[in-house]
Design a protein around this motif. Structure first.
Motif, PDB file in Angstrom:
ATOM      1  N   ASP A  18     -56.625  17.871  -6.100  1.00 47.96           N
ATOM      2  CA  ASP A  18     -57.368  19.092  -6.436  1.00 47.96           C
ATOM      3  C   ASP A  18     -57.829  19.869  -5.208  1.00 47.96           C
ATOM      4  N   TYR A  19     -57.660  19.303  -4.003  1.00 47.38           N
ATOM      5  CA  TYR A  19     -58.131  19.932  -2.772  1.00 47.38           C
ATOM      6  C   TYR A  19     -56.940  20.362  -1.916  1.00 47.38           C
ATOM      7  N   THR A  20     -57.208  21.195  -0.918  1.00 49.74           N
ATOM      8  CA  THR A  20     -56.133  21.618  -0.025  1.00 49.74           C
ATOM      9  C   THR A  20     -55.829  20.518   0.980  1.00 49.74           C
ATOM     10  N   MET A  21     -54.535  20.322   1.259  1.00 53.53           N
ATOM     11  CA  MET A  21     -54.082  19.219   2.089  1.00 53.53           C
ATOM     12  C   MET A  21     -54.256  19.504   3.575  1.00 53.53           C
ATOM     13  N   GLY A  22     -53.809  20.621   4.055  1.00 54.55           N
ATOM     14  CA  GLY A  22     -53.852  20.909   5.477  1.00 54.55           C
ATOM     15  C   GLY A  22     -52.737  20.175   6.218  1.00 54.55           C
ATOM     16  N   THR A  23     -52.885  20.048   7.522  1.00 57.78           N
ATOM     17  CA  THR A  23     -51.891  19.354   8.353  1.00 57.78           C
ATOM     18  C   THR A  23     -52.606  18.281   9.169  1.00 57.78           C
ATOM     19  N   ALA A  24     -51.826  17.493   9.903  1.00 61.14           N
ATOM     20  CA  ALA A  24     -52.428  16.445  10.724  1.00 61.14           C
ATOM     21  C   ALA A  24     -53.330  17.037  11.807  1.00 61.14           C
ATOM     22  N   GLY A  25     -52.964  18.200  12.317  1.00 57.46           N
ATOM     23  CA  GLY A  25     -53.778  18.856  13.339  1.00 57.46           C
ATOM     24  C   GLY A  25     -54.965  19.614  12.782  1.00 57.46           C
ATOM     25  N   ARG A  26     -54.859  20.036  11.543  1.00 61.88           N
ATOM     26  CA  ARG A  26     -55.935  20.807  10.891  1.00 61.88           C
ATOM     27  C   ARG A  26     -56.087  20.273   9.467  1.00 61.88           C
ATOM     28  N   MET A  27     -56.764  19.153   9.361  1.00 60.72           N
ATOM     29  CA  MET A  27     -56.860  18.441   8.080  1.00 60.72           C
ATOM     30  C   MET A  27     -57.735  19.181   7.082  1.00 60.72           C
ATOM     31  N   GLY A  28     -57.234  19.229   5.860  1.00 60.57           N
ATOM     32  CA  GLY A  28     -58.014  19.767   4.761  1.00 60.57           C
ATOM     33  C   GLY A  28     -58.771  18.640   4.076  1.00 60.57           C
ATOM     34  N   PRO A  29     -59.575  18.971   3.057  1.00 67.97           N
ATOM     35  CA  PRO A  29     -60.373  17.948   2.387  1.00 67.97           C
ATOM     36  C   PRO A  29     -59.538  16.894   1.645  1.00 67.97           C
ATOM     37  N   ALA A  30     -58.286  17.188   1.334  1.00 66.29           N
ATOM     38  CA  ALA A  30     -57.451  16.218   0.625  1.00 66.29           C
ATOM     39  C   ALA A  30     -56.706  15.288   1.571  1.00 66.29           C
ATOM     40  N   TYR A  31     -56.644  15.619   2.848  1.00 67.82           N
ATOM     41  CA  TYR A  31     -55.797  14.875   3.782  1.00 67.82           C
ATOM     42  C   TYR A  31     -56.214  13.407   3.890  1.00 67.82           C
ATOM     43  N   PHE A  32     -57.464  13.156   4.228  1.00 70.51           N
ATOM     44  CA  PHE A  32     -57.923  11.785   4.452  1.00 70.51           C
ATOM     45  C   PHE A  32     -57.818  10.920   3.194  1.00 70.51           C
ATOM     46  N   PRO A  33     -58.357  11.353   2.027  1.00 67.57           N
ATOM     47  CA  PRO A  33     -58.227  10.486   0.849  1.00 67.57           C
ATOM     48  C   PRO A  33     -56.783  10.277   0.412  1.00 67.57           C
ATOM     49  N   THR A  34     -55.938  11.282   0.600  1.00 64.23           N
ATOM     50  CA  THR A  34     -54.541  11.139   0.202  1.00 64.23           C
ATOM     51  C   THR A  34     -53.812  10.144   1.094  1.00 64.23           C
ATOM     52  N   VAL A  35     -53.980  10.285   2.401  1.00 60.44           N
ATOM     53  CA  VAL A  35     -53.314   9.369   3.330  1.00 60.44           C
ATOM     54  C   VAL A  35     -53.853   7.954   3.162  1.00 60.44           C
ATOM     55  N   LEU A  36     -55.172   7.818   3.099  1.00 59.59           N
ATOM     56  CA  LEU A  36     -55.778   6.500   2.949  1.00 59.59           C
ATOM     57  C   LEU A  36     -55.410   5.878   1.601  1.00 59.59           C
ATOM     58  N   GLY A  37     -55.432   6.680   0.540  1.00 59.25           N
ATOM     59  CA  GLY A  37     -55.040   6.187  -0.781  1.00 59.25           C
ATOM     60  C   GLY A  37     -53.583   5.778  -0.828  1.00 59.25           C
ATOM     61  N   GLY A  38     -52.725   6.539  -0.153  1.00 59.72           N
ATOM     62  CA  GLY A  38     -51.309   6.170  -0.086  1.00 59.72           C
ATOM     63  C   GLY A  38     -51.098   4.868   0.652  1.00 59.72           C
ATOM     64  N   LEU A  39     -51.791   4.689   1.774  1.00 62.18           N
ATOM     65  CA  LEU A  39     -51.675   3.433   2.521  1.00 62.18           C
ATOM     66  C   LEU A  39     -52.214   2.258   1.714  1.00 62.18           C
ATOM     67  N   LEU A  40     -53.340   2.451   1.037  1.00 59.94           N
ATOM     68  CA  LEU A  40     -53.912   1.391   0.211  1.00 59.94           C
ATOM     69  C   LEU A  40     -52.975   1.033  -0.936  1.00 59.94           C
TER      70      LEU A  40
END
Length: 154
Positions: free
Chosen positions: A30-52
């Motif tokens: 539901d949040y904007t993803m952004g990029t690795a250099g300019r992370m959006g609010p969805a970046y961290f939970p998405t990456v962490l959730g994917g790794l988990l």
């Protein structure tokens, strides 16, 4: 438990990791993803959730091939309640009592859940972690958290 699941602990651990990881990914949509250099609010939970989720999938797959060395023990209800109560107490205390009181409370409540709990080591650990939390979160990261909150005139 089906006979093709040879290690029930790995299986259920993997299932829990998969559920939590996929929930983080789904909520993050539901949040904007952004990029690795300019992370959006969805970046961290998405990456962490994917790794988990990947770790959970690996544990589930491993449960089909690895033999269990010991059976699943009883569910630790008292310990779970103590630890969750500590987290809730931390959330309640952090604004009014400040970082020191909140960290000491969560550490002592969590340590008390252990069968090996001793007051002296628990208090020393709580004091050390309170100092560590002040240094890291307040001094180094500059978070606006009171060391001692308004309940203590801070």
């Amino acid at each position: 438990m089906p006979s093709f699941i040879r290690h029930p602990k790995d299986f259920w651990t993997g299932v829990i990791f998969l559920i939590v990881g996929l929930a983080a990914v789904i909520i993050g949509r539901d949040y904007t993803m952004g990029t690795a250099g300019r992370m959006g609010p969805a970046y961290f939970p998405t990456v962490l959730g994917g790794l988990l989720s990947l770790i959970g999938l690996a544990a589930v797959v491993r449960s089909f091939f690895r033999e269990a060395d010991e059976p699943i023990g009883k569910f630790a209800i008292k310990e779970t309640i103590l630890i969750l109560s500590g987290v809730i107490l931390f959330a309640f205390l952090i604004r009014g009592a400040g970082m020191v009181v909140a960290v000491i409370a969560i550490v002592l409540m969590s340590a008390f859940a252990s069968a090996k709990f001793k007051w002296k080591s628990g208090i020393l650990l709580a004091a050390g972690l309170a100092v560590f939390a002040i240094l890291v979160f307040i001094k180094l990261l500059g978070l606006p958290i009171a060391i001692f909150g308004p309940w203590f005139g801070g």
